[in-house]
Write an enzyme that holds these catalytic residues in place. Structure first.
Site, PDB file in Angstrom:
ATOM      1  N   ASN A  54      -8.583  -3.072  -2.316  1.00 23.89           N
ATOM      2  CA  ASN A  54      -9.807  -2.892  -1.815  1.00 23.89           C
ATOM      3  C   ASN A  54      -9.948  -1.367  -2.011  1.00 23.89           C
ATOM      4  O   ASN A  54     -11.070  -0.737  -2.112  1.00 23.89           O
ATOM      5  CB  ASN A  54      -9.813  -3.389  -0.787  1.00 23.89           C
ATOM      6  CG  ASN A  54      -9.167  -2.225   0.678  1.00 23.89           C
ATOM      7  OD1 ASN A  54      -8.026  -2.315   0.524  1.00 23.89           O
ATOM      8  ND2 ASN A  54      -9.830  -1.895   1.561  1.00 23.89           N
ATOM      9  N   HIS A  55      -8.866  -0.333  -2.454  1.00 28.15           N
ATOM     10  CA  HIS A  55      -9.305   1.158  -2.552  1.00 28.15           C
ATOM     11  C   HIS A  55      -9.345   1.871  -3.466  1.00 28.15           C
ATOM     12  O   HIS A  55      -9.863   2.755  -4.038  1.00 28.15           O
ATOM     13  CB  HIS A  55      -8.508   2.083  -1.703  1.00 28.15           C
ATOM     14  CG  HIS A  55      -8.297   1.974   0.018  1.00 28.15           C
ATOM     15  ND1 HIS A  55      -9.289   3.206   0.749  1.00 28.15           N
ATOM     16  CD2 HIS A  55      -8.761   1.869   0.674  1.00 28.15           C
ATOM     17  CE1 HIS A  55      -9.173   2.981   1.420  1.00 28.15           C
ATOM     18  NE2 HIS A  55      -8.919   1.809   1.890  1.00 28.15           N
ATOM     19  N   HIS A  92      -3.972  -8.614  -3.095  1.00 24.65           N
ATOM     20  CA  HIS A  92      -3.852  -7.055  -2.094  1.00 24.65           C
ATOM     21  C   HIS A  92      -4.574  -7.739  -0.846  1.00 24.65           C
ATOM     22  O   HIS A  92      -3.764  -7.465   0.284  1.00 24.65           O
ATOM     23  CB  HIS A  92      -4.986  -5.971  -2.346  1.00 24.65           C
ATOM     24  CG  HIS A  92      -4.925  -4.950  -1.264  1.00 24.65           C
ATOM     25  ND1 HIS A  92      -4.071  -4.350  -1.882  1.00 24.65           N
ATOM     26  CD2 HIS A  92      -6.248  -4.276  -1.002  1.00 24.65           C
ATOM     27  CE1 HIS A  92      -4.633  -3.670  -0.514  1.00 24.65           C
ATOM     28  NE2 HIS A  92      -5.363  -3.937   0.123  1.00 24.65           N
ATOM     29  N   HIS A 135      -1.268   4.432  -0.452  1.00 20.01           N
ATOM     30  CA  HIS A 135      -1.892   5.890   0.127  1.00 20.01           C
ATOM     31  C   HIS A 135      -1.753   6.887  -0.161  1.00 20.01           C
ATOM     32  O   HIS A 135      -1.924   7.948   1.119  1.00 20.01           O
ATOM     33  CB  HIS A 135      -2.430   5.168   1.722  1.00 20.01           C
ATOM     34  CG  HIS A 135      -3.575   4.111   1.548  1.00 20.01           C
ATOM     35  ND1 HIS A 135      -4.328   4.110   0.986  1.00 20.01           N
ATOM     36  CD2 HIS A 135      -3.120   2.858   2.225  1.00 20.01           C
ATOM     37  CE1 HIS A 135      -5.086   3.019   1.320  1.00 20.01           C
ATOM     38  NE2 HIS A 135      -4.451   1.742   2.266  1.00 20.01           N
ATOM     39  N   ASP A 151      -4.043  -0.242  -3.276  1.00 25.78           N
ATOM     40  CA  ASP A 151      -3.965   0.869  -2.193  1.00 25.78           C
ATOM     41  C   ASP A 151      -3.544   1.573  -3.059  1.00 25.78           C
ATOM     42  O   ASP A 151      -2.689   2.236  -2.163  1.00 25.78           O
ATOM     43  CB  ASP A 151      -3.757   0.224  -0.924  1.00 25.78           C
ATOM     44  CG  ASP A 151      -5.232  -0.134  -0.527  1.00 25.78           C
ATOM     45  OD1 ASP A 151      -6.253  -0.629  -1.601  1.00 25.78           O
ATOM     46  OD2 ASP A 151      -5.504  -0.673   0.369  1.00 25.78           O
ATOM     47  N   HIS A 175      -2.532  -4.551   2.498  1.00 28.16           N
ATOM     48  CA  HIS A 175      -3.859  -4.358   3.288  1.00 28.16           C
ATOM     49  C   HIS A 175      -3.766  -4.093   4.091  1.00 28.16           C
ATOM     50  O   HIS A 175      -4.897  -3.389   5.127  1.00 28.16           O
ATOM     51  CB  HIS A 175      -4.705  -5.664   3.291  1.00 28.16           C
ATOM     52  CG  HIS A 175      -6.320  -5.425   2.669  1.00 28.16           C
ATOM     53  ND1 HIS A 175      -6.834  -4.554   2.761  1.00 28.16           N
ATOM     54  CD2 HIS A 175      -7.145  -5.935   3.551  1.00 28.16           C
ATOM     55  CE1 HIS A 175      -7.842  -4.492   2.925  1.00 28.16           C
ATOM     56  NE2 HIS A 175      -8.550  -5.509   3.495  1.00 28.16           N
ATOM     57  N   ARG A 208     -13.598  -4.854  10.345  1.00 29.16           N
ATOM     58  CA  ARG A 208     -13.523  -4.676   8.225  1.00 29.16           C
ATOM     59  C   ARG A 208     -14.687  -4.954   8.087  1.00 29.16           C
ATOM     60  O   ARG A 208     -15.296  -3.761   6.996  1.00 29.16           O
ATOM     61  CB  ARG A 208     -12.522  -5.491   8.022  1.00 29.16           C
ATOM     62  CG  ARG A 208     -11.023  -4.833   7.583  1.00 29.16           C
ATOM     63  CD  ARG A 208     -10.123  -5.689   6.278  1.00 29.16           C
ATOM     64  NE  ARG A 208      -8.820  -5.425   6.659  1.00 29.16           N
ATOM     65  CZ  ARG A 208      -7.861  -4.219   6.139  1.00 29.16           C
ATOM     66  NH1 ARG A 208      -8.356  -3.314   5.810  1.00 29.16           N
ATOM     67  NH2 ARG A 208      -6.838  -4.916   6.748  1.00 29.16           N
ATOM     68  N   ASP A 257      -5.866   6.708  -1.753  1.00 28.52           N
ATOM     69  CA  ASP A 257      -6.925   7.537  -0.635  1.00 28.52           C
ATOM     70  C   ASP A 257      -6.429   7.378   0.856  1.00 28.52           C
ATOM     71  O   ASP A 257      -5.001   7.003   1.063  1.00 28.52           O
ATOM     72  CB  ASP A 257      -7.835   6.166  -0.254  1.00 28.52           C
ATOM     73  CG  ASP A 257      -9.059   6.536  -0.941  1.00 28.52           C
ATOM     74  OD1 ASP A 257     -10.194   7.732  -1.877  1.00 28.52           O
ATOM     75  OD2 ASP A 257      -9.556   5.671  -1.266  1.00 28.52           O
ATOM     76  N   ARG A 258      -6.921   8.770   1.911  1.00 23.70           N
ATOM     77  CA  ARG A 258      -5.772   8.803   2.478  1.00 23.70           C
ATOM     78  C   ARG A 258      -4.581   9.875   2.633  1.00 23.70           C
ATOM     79  O   ARG A 258      -4.446  10.589   2.992  1.00 23.70           O
ATOM     80  CB  ARG A 258      -4.711   7.628   3.500  1.00 23.70           C
ATOM     81  CG  ARG A 258      -6.467   7.097   4.297  1.00 23.70           C
ATOM     82  CD  ARG A 258      -6.453   6.023   5.379  1.00 23.70           C
ATOM     83  NE  ARG A 258      -7.282   5.292   5.412  1.00 23.70           N
ATOM     84  CZ  ARG A 258      -7.857   4.403   5.319  1.00 23.70           C
ATOM     85  NH1 ARG A 258      -7.128   2.983   4.129  1.00 23.70           N
ATOM     86  NH2 ARG A 258      -8.842   3.683   6.204  1.00 23.70           N
ATOM     87  N   ASP A 298       1.222  -1.186  -0.550  1.00 24.76           N
ATOM     88  CA  ASP A 298       0.071  -0.316  -0.080  1.00 24.76           C
ATOM     89  C   ASP A 298       0.357   1.224   0.001  1.00 24.76           C
ATOM     90  O   ASP A 298       1.610   1.486   0.707  1.00 24.76           O
ATOM     91  CB  ASP A 298      -0.713   0.111   1.062  1.00 24.76           C
ATOM     92  CG  ASP A 298      -2.513  -1.294   1.137  1.00 24.76           C
ATOM     93  OD1 ASP A 298      -1.198  -2.602   1.217  1.00 24.76           O
ATOM     94  OD2 ASP A 298      -3.061  -0.706   2.165  1.00 24.76           O
TER      95      ASP A 298
END
Length: 674
Positions: free
Chosen positions: A260-261, A312, A201, A228, A428, A401, A231-232, A199
């Site tokens: 998943n993002h 992932h 991010h 991923d 993840h 989750r 995001d964030r 990730d």
């Protein structure tokens, strides 16, 4: 005989006396030195023991802070996954809604990608000109290594890539990705290693550091980026553009797996949608529409040397690589949009006037059933995007989750053996050291975003694989001014931030917590035992935290060990736009603000930031019916009327949500665990 009676004898005696004195002094000095050394050793031992205890306390504080961050992160993801149930609920209730409600529901699903067709390149790119005044990077198609370098240098200087080039890159990426299988294959050789990253991010500094340490992607330096990307972080667009441009230059040597993002619904909650609309105010919506489709064409995994599976999230006991290899991955628009239209057997047909005719037992939609994944296929993808390994044997629901599963070492062995694989590399999950090895060395978790929760919270890592050799781990941490602070200052800052968001979680459930506390306070003293307080916190918040250890940070405890439970809320409260608003309504608005904002952003198709009073009421009634929050319609009507400040019949929904924010009256001093 005296020491000085004869000259010869006297000299001998004097020498003996002198030797005796010298020997005594030496012995004395030796004893003193020995004592000093003993004191030094004992002092060093005391200092060493003190430092070990001090370091252990710092580690414990860091561990508790990370546990808080991770628990709340997973709880938020659980809330996000529950939105799929909300959308299912609305589809199930088409026949029960009146025309006004049905029209709103239709708009909601028209804007969630269920009815979107493939975007036309000329319609988007051809209508956007790049002005002469633009001084950012200008890409030349077909792309070459020069464009990679140009882009990296521009992003280092915080330049923005023009929307015209962003769309060009997205359309080019879509064209190439469509030719890719669901699982791409890569091979290593003794002289050709492959690098795997987890990730990122939106943390551009981490990607730049990886390229600096490990080299840029090329035919001789292949990479796998395991989802991923966005995001964030604040630079998700920059990371996405760098990865896609590198992919277009080296399509067989740079592998991009979906995380998943990489999901437009996740982006609504976790920041990438907002980032795009802020950076591209004029063409942001077009970028989002094209990106939504590009996500669906990302491969879902990579297989290295026919031995190592890179995905992932993880696996489940029902994971079937044959099914995953054959399904049409572009049908997975979003994890939050399960294949309900097939399962529900609900026909939704919108006529030209915008009204909805729904007939149970019949499927009539703009999309045929063949354009949706089956329930089994959908669950297969959810498992590999959302699942996490655990030490416990078996496969059971991922309660943290809310999506995917927890899988044990037996499940790992079963799936790997069935598919003649030796290892699973997944991402993840944030790990303090950037990676973690479990399940007897068969599962590696890899996370490449350092300082993920807070400065100093974790290191990032990447792996280099060479044919027939064990994986090599490389750790790093992006440094900033605050990273140069002493460890205790960094831990204190991280701890402060963790307890702040935990307090916010508590205030969102204040009424429920007080009811739980009072249920155990039989004497109505305002105090309960520490065990009762910890049980109440866990049962209401469901965060699986070491509440006893955290209690001194969250409430006042007297000398007998009893907890003054109302002190848990002393330093925090929720602002309310109405003075006489009931506490449970303000808590409800605060608790579900992220969900409400996502639904609003979907309905607000023109991105005006406004929602009509009728839309607000209808949206809340649907939300209220599904979540069973027991808020009277009259309260909602009064609230909507109150926040319509200029009485024009519209609500600035963003301003409305900002009215429900948490105020921290003061920060507690650092009396932590040290």
């Amino acid at each position: 005989m005296g020491c000085g009676t004869s000259s010869k004898k006297g000299n001998t005696s004097e020498k003996v006396c002198t030797d005796l004195v010298s020997s005594t002094q030496l012995v004395t000095s030796a004893l003193i030195l020995e004592n000093q050394q003993d004191l030094i050793v004992r002092a060093a031992s005391v200092i060493q023991n003190w430092y070990r205890r001090y370091s252990a306390r710092l580690k414990a504080r860091q561990h508790y802070a990370l546990a808080i961050f991770q628990s709340i992160e997973y709880a938020d993801e659980q809330g996000q996954m529950q939105l799929s149930n909300f959308f299912s609920f609305m589809l199930e209730n088409y026949t029960k809604t009146n025309n006004e409600d049905s029209a709103l529901v239709t708009r909601l699903f028209d804007n969630t990608g269920l009815g979107n067709k493939s975007q036309d390149r000329e319609e988007y790119v051809g209508l956007i000109d790049v002005p002469d005044s633009y001084d950012g990077p200008r890409l030349q198609f077909p792309l070459t290594f020069t464009d990679i370098d140009l882009l990296l240098q521009a992003f280092k200087q915080q330049q923005i890539l023009h929307a015209h080039y962003v769309l060009e890159v997205l359309f080019e990426a879509r064209k190439v990705l469509k030719q890719m299988p669901n699982f791409t294959h890569a091979k290593t050789f003794p002289a050709k290693e492959i690098t795997i990253c987890g990730d990122l991010h939106g943390k551009l500094d981490d990607l730049m550091l990886i390229f600096y340490k490990n080299g840029l992607p090329s035919e001789n330096n292949p990479y796998v980026f395991n989802g991923d990307f966005v995001d964030r972080g604040n630079n998700s667009m920059e990371i996405l553009m760098i990865l896609f441009v590198c992919f277009l230059v080296y399509p067989t040597d740079l592998h991009l797996n979906r995380g998943n993002h990489e999901d437009f619904m996740m982006n609504l909650r976790y920041g990438f949608t907002k980032e795009i609309l802020q950076k591209y105010k004029l063409h942001g919506k077009k970028i989002l529409q094209v990106l939504e489709e590009v996500y669906t064409w990302l491969p879902i995994g990579t297989i290295i040397d026919n031995e190592i599976l890179v995905i992932h999230g993880g696996i489940s006991e029902s994971t079937d690589l044959n099914i995953l290899c054959q399904l049409q991955r572009n049908k997975m628009k979003s994890v939050l949009m399960p294949p309900m239209l097939m399962d529900q057997e609900v026909a939704v047909k919108t006529n030209k006037s915008g009204s909805v005719n729904a007939e149970p037992g019949k499927v009539e939609s703009d999309k045929s059933p063949s354009e949706h994944l089956t329930k089994q296929e959908w669950e297969q993808i959810v498992d590999i995007l959302w699942s996490d390994p655990r030490g416990k044997k078996g496969c059971y629901p991922n309660t943290s989750r809310g999506g995917g599963c927890y899988f044990g070492p037996d499940v790992t062995s079963k799936v790997l053996n069935k598919n003649q694989l030796k290892m699973l590399i997944r991402s993840h999950e944030c790990k303090p050291d950037g990676y973690e090895v479990c399940h007897d060395g068969k599962v590696i978790t890899l996370f490449s975003a350092s300082n993920y929760y807070e400065e100093g919270s974790n290191r990032g890592a990447y792996i280099r694989l060479s044919y027939g050799a064990a994986p090599q781990f490389f750790q790093y941490q992006v440094t900033s001014t605050s990273c140069l602070n002493p460890l205790h200052q960094r831990v204190s800052a991280m701890e402060c931030s963790a307890f702040k968001i935990l307090k916010e979680r508590m205030i969102a459930r204040k009424t429920d917590l007080i009811n739980a506390f009072e249920l155990r306070d039989h004497s109505r003293s305002g105090k309960i035992s520490l065990a009762q307080w910890a049980f109440s916190m866990e049962s209401i918040l469901g965060l699986n935290l070491p509440w006893r250890s955290l209690s001194s940070h969250l409430a006042t405890i007297d000398s007998s060990g009893s907890v003054d439970y109302m002190s848990s809320f002393d330093d925090i409260h929720i602002e309310k736009p109405m003075k006489d608003m009931k506490s449970n309504l303000s808590e409800m608005m605060y608790r579900y603000r992220a969900d409400l904002k996502i639904i609003f952003n979907i309905i607000d198709s023109d991105q005006s930031g406004l929602i009509s009073m009728d839309e607000f009421r209808t949206m809340w009634k649907l939300f209220n019916a599904h979540y069973k929050v027991h808020i009277d319609d009259s309260q909602i009507d009064e609230l909507a009327s109150t926040v319509d400040f200029n009485k024009d019949g519209n609500i600035d929904f963003n301003e409305f949500l900002r009215a429900f924010y948490v105020v921290h009256k003061y920060e507690k001093p650092d009396s932590s665990f040290a």
